[in-house]
Motif scaffolding. Sequence first.
Motif, PDB file in Angstrom:
ATOM      1  N   MET A  39       0.979  -1.240   0.173  1.00  0.00           N
ATOM      2  CA  MET A  39       0.101  -0.333  -0.067  1.00  0.00           C
ATOM      3  C   MET A  39       0.860   1.284  -0.027  1.00  0.00           C
ATOM      4  O   MET A  39       1.869   1.355   0.588  1.00  0.00           O
ATOM      5  CB  MET A  39      -1.037  -0.030   1.224  1.00  0.00           C
ATOM      6  CG  MET A  39      -2.196   0.703   1.099  1.00  0.00           C
ATOM      7  SD  MET A  39      -3.165   0.518   2.561  1.00  0.00           S
ATOM      8  CE  MET A  39      -3.634  -1.136   2.511  1.00  0.00           C
ATOM      9  N   ASP A  82      -4.124   7.230   0.885  1.00  0.00           N
ATOM     10  CA  ASP A  82      -4.129   5.802   1.328  1.00  0.00           C
ATOM     11  C   ASP A  82      -4.587   5.539   2.670  1.00  0.00           C
ATOM     12  O   ASP A  82      -5.073   4.422   3.014  1.00  0.00           O
ATOM     13  CB  ASP A  82      -2.918   5.157   1.102  1.00  0.00           C
ATOM     14  CG  ASP A  82      -2.186   5.380  -0.408  1.00  0.00           C
ATOM     15  OD1 ASP A  82      -2.737   4.696  -1.241  1.00  0.00           O
ATOM     16  OD2 ASP A  82      -1.071   6.242  -0.621  1.00  0.00           O
ATOM     17  N   GLY A 109      -4.896  -3.068  -0.697  1.00  0.00           N
ATOM     18  CA  GLY A 109      -6.229  -3.216  -0.682  1.00  0.00           C
ATOM     19  C   GLY A 109      -6.952  -3.882   0.535  1.00  0.00           C
ATOM     20  O   GLY A 109      -8.039  -3.884   0.741  1.00  0.00           O
ATOM     21  N   PRO A 155      -8.380  -3.845   4.451  1.00  0.00           N
ATOM     22  CA  PRO A 155      -8.891  -2.771   5.340  1.00  0.00           C
ATOM     23  C   PRO A 155      -7.878  -3.203   6.905  1.00  0.00           C
ATOM     24  O   PRO A 155      -7.974  -4.316   7.394  1.00  0.00           O
ATOM     25  CB  PRO A 155     -10.182  -3.505   5.642  1.00  0.00           C
ATOM     26  CG  PRO A 155     -10.140  -4.884   5.643  1.00  0.00           C
ATOM     27  CD  PRO A 155      -9.069  -4.886   4.314  1.00  0.00           C
ATOM     28  N   SER A 183      -6.575   2.417   7.022  1.00  0.00           N
ATOM     29  CA  SER A 183      -6.414   2.437   5.751  1.00  0.00           C
ATOM     30  C   SER A 183      -7.547   3.110   4.928  1.00  0.00           C
ATOM     31  O   SER A 183      -8.898   3.028   5.538  1.00  0.00           O
ATOM     32  CB  SER A 183      -5.967   0.907   5.105  1.00  0.00           C
ATOM     33  OG  SER A 183      -6.993   0.192   5.018  1.00  0.00           O
ATOM     34  N   LYS A 184      -7.504   3.210   3.729  1.00  0.00           N
ATOM     35  CA  LYS A 184      -8.861   3.819   2.885  1.00  0.00           C
ATOM     36  C   LYS A 184      -9.888   2.950   2.971  1.00  0.00           C
ATOM     37  O   LYS A 184     -11.113   3.048   3.207  1.00  0.00           O
ATOM     38  CB  LYS A 184      -8.701   4.389   1.620  1.00  0.00           C
ATOM     39  CG  LYS A 184      -9.574   4.768   0.752  1.00  0.00           C
ATOM     40  CD  LYS A 184      -9.362   5.418  -0.466  1.00  0.00           C
ATOM     41  CE  LYS A 184      -8.687   4.364  -1.207  1.00  0.00           C
ATOM     42  NZ  LYS A 184      -8.287   4.747  -2.543  1.00  0.00           N
ATOM     43  N   GLN A 185      -9.345   1.472   2.841  1.00  0.00           N
ATOM     44  CA  GLN A 185     -10.431   0.463   2.769  1.00  0.00           C
ATOM     45  C   GLN A 185     -11.114   0.187   4.140  1.00  0.00           C
ATOM     46  O   GLN A 185     -12.091  -0.291   4.205  1.00  0.00           O
ATOM     47  CB  GLN A 185      -9.792  -0.807   2.213  1.00  0.00           C
ATOM     48  CG  GLN A 185      -9.363  -0.964   0.917  1.00  0.00           C
ATOM     49  CD  GLN A 185      -8.032  -0.113   0.711  1.00  0.00           C
ATOM     50  OE1 GLN A 185      -7.142   0.129   1.758  1.00  0.00           O
ATOM     51  NE2 GLN A 185      -7.732   0.114  -0.520  1.00  0.00           N
ATOM     52  N   GLU A 226     -13.854   2.834   4.236  1.00  0.00           N
ATOM     53  CA  GLU A 226     -15.109   2.787   3.572  1.00  0.00           C
ATOM     54  C   GLU A 226     -15.909   1.541   4.112  1.00  0.00           C
ATOM     55  O   GLU A 226     -16.850   1.807   4.157  1.00  0.00           O
ATOM     56  CB  GLU A 226     -14.288   2.323   2.232  1.00  0.00           C
ATOM     57  CG  GLU A 226     -13.775   3.201   1.286  1.00  0.00           C
ATOM     58  CD  GLU A 226     -13.177   2.735   0.079  1.00  0.00           C
ATOM     59  OE1 GLU A 226     -13.394   3.595  -0.996  1.00  0.00           O
ATOM     60  OE2 GLU A 226     -12.697   1.683   0.110  1.00  0.00           O
ATOM     61  N   ILE A 227     -15.170   0.611   4.793  1.00  0.00           N
ATOM     62  CA  ILE A 227     -16.023  -0.614   5.429  1.00  0.00           C
ATOM     63  C   ILE A 227     -16.805   0.118   6.512  1.00  0.00           C
ATOM     64  O   ILE A 227     -18.091  -0.034   6.918  1.00  0.00           O
ATOM     65  CB  ILE A 227     -15.323  -1.568   5.762  1.00  0.00           C
ATOM     66  CG1 ILE A 227     -14.717  -2.281   4.696  1.00  0.00           C
ATOM     67  CG2 ILE A 227     -15.823  -2.592   6.965  1.00  0.00           C
ATOM     68  CD1 ILE A 227     -13.565  -3.569   5.149  1.00  0.00           C
ATOM     69  N   VAL A 236     -11.980  -5.824  10.250  1.00  0.00           N
ATOM     70  CA  VAL A 236     -10.732  -4.930   9.797  1.00  0.00           C
ATOM     71  C   VAL A 236      -9.633  -5.472  10.708  1.00  0.00           C
ATOM     72  O   VAL A 236      -9.827  -5.660  11.960  1.00  0.00           O
ATOM     73  CB  VAL A 236     -11.211  -3.328  10.293  1.00  0.00           C
ATOM     74  CG1 VAL A 236      -9.887  -2.609   9.829  1.00  0.00           C
ATOM     75  CG2 VAL A 236     -12.127  -2.669   9.287  1.00  0.00           C
TER      76      VAL A 236
END
Length: 290
Positions: free
Chosen positions: A63, A142, A170, A172, A197-199, A202-203, A234
């Motif tokens: 990442m 990121d 990618g 979380p 992290s961005k993921q 988002e979750i 996560v």
Amino acid sequence: LCCNVGFSCVVKDASWTACTQTKKKSTWASVNIPIPAGWDGTIVGGGRDEYQIQPAAEGAKVMGTSLYCFMAFLPDSYEVGLHDVAKQNKASIFACDSYDVFHSWKSAKAGWDTGEATLSNTDVFINVWDNMLKSGKFLTADWTVKVDADAVLMPDRLKAHIAALRPPVGMPIYLKNNAMDPGLGNNGFLGAIEVFSKQAVEIYRDNKEGCHVSLGINAGEDGYFKGCMDALGVGFMVDAQLFNPDRSPGACNLGQRAGFHPLKTVNNWKCCLDITKGIEHNVVYGECQM
């Protein structure tokens, strides 16, 4: 398997088995909760727990390290001065790739959690996070970093720490951020500098109402967000030297750390920043002589 930490899958009767809370976990304490009266009480499953994400394999993609940082401060409080000195020096969140500043307010719960040293400000920060999500800037970076006003963040050091962890692309992830005893350091996740992290964000965005309903707002802000991330699947990585609480700006000479907290006066905050830049100051009993 129940989604939330502290919940168990318990038999109520011959026709009903459900998740019920059997342990209340907050930032500094864990309290057992009895199974509801009248239930059979047989435990057939536990709750989802935290899990550690391993570094990416050698040669695999990792990442990036771009940072979106945000701060919430309380108007008409000492935090205004801390915000101002950070902004004037283009330091802490103002040295990240992008940033936002939000106003907070006093928690509706004026007291302290019984037997614990943390103010129940979870409701405040749920709202702050809602505003952060509406901003949408987290999607451009990121990593999302929540920074308290009385913390001094070194973004370039944090980027180096993240790169050294080799987080897989990618995934979380949240970062455990201290090396304190688990009972004192919220099992490695304290709220002064929170990194996701961005993921992971988002979750959270897509499932935040479930966390609010299931977890409530009594765990303290850092306990709430850690519990929510764990419940949503996560994973974590460990940056034990991200920061460790120390009220003295003298600790800011520790070059291995990416942040320092708590520095609750403008004098000590600026002193800490100076020390990270190699500017010497005399610190006596935790107070900087400037």
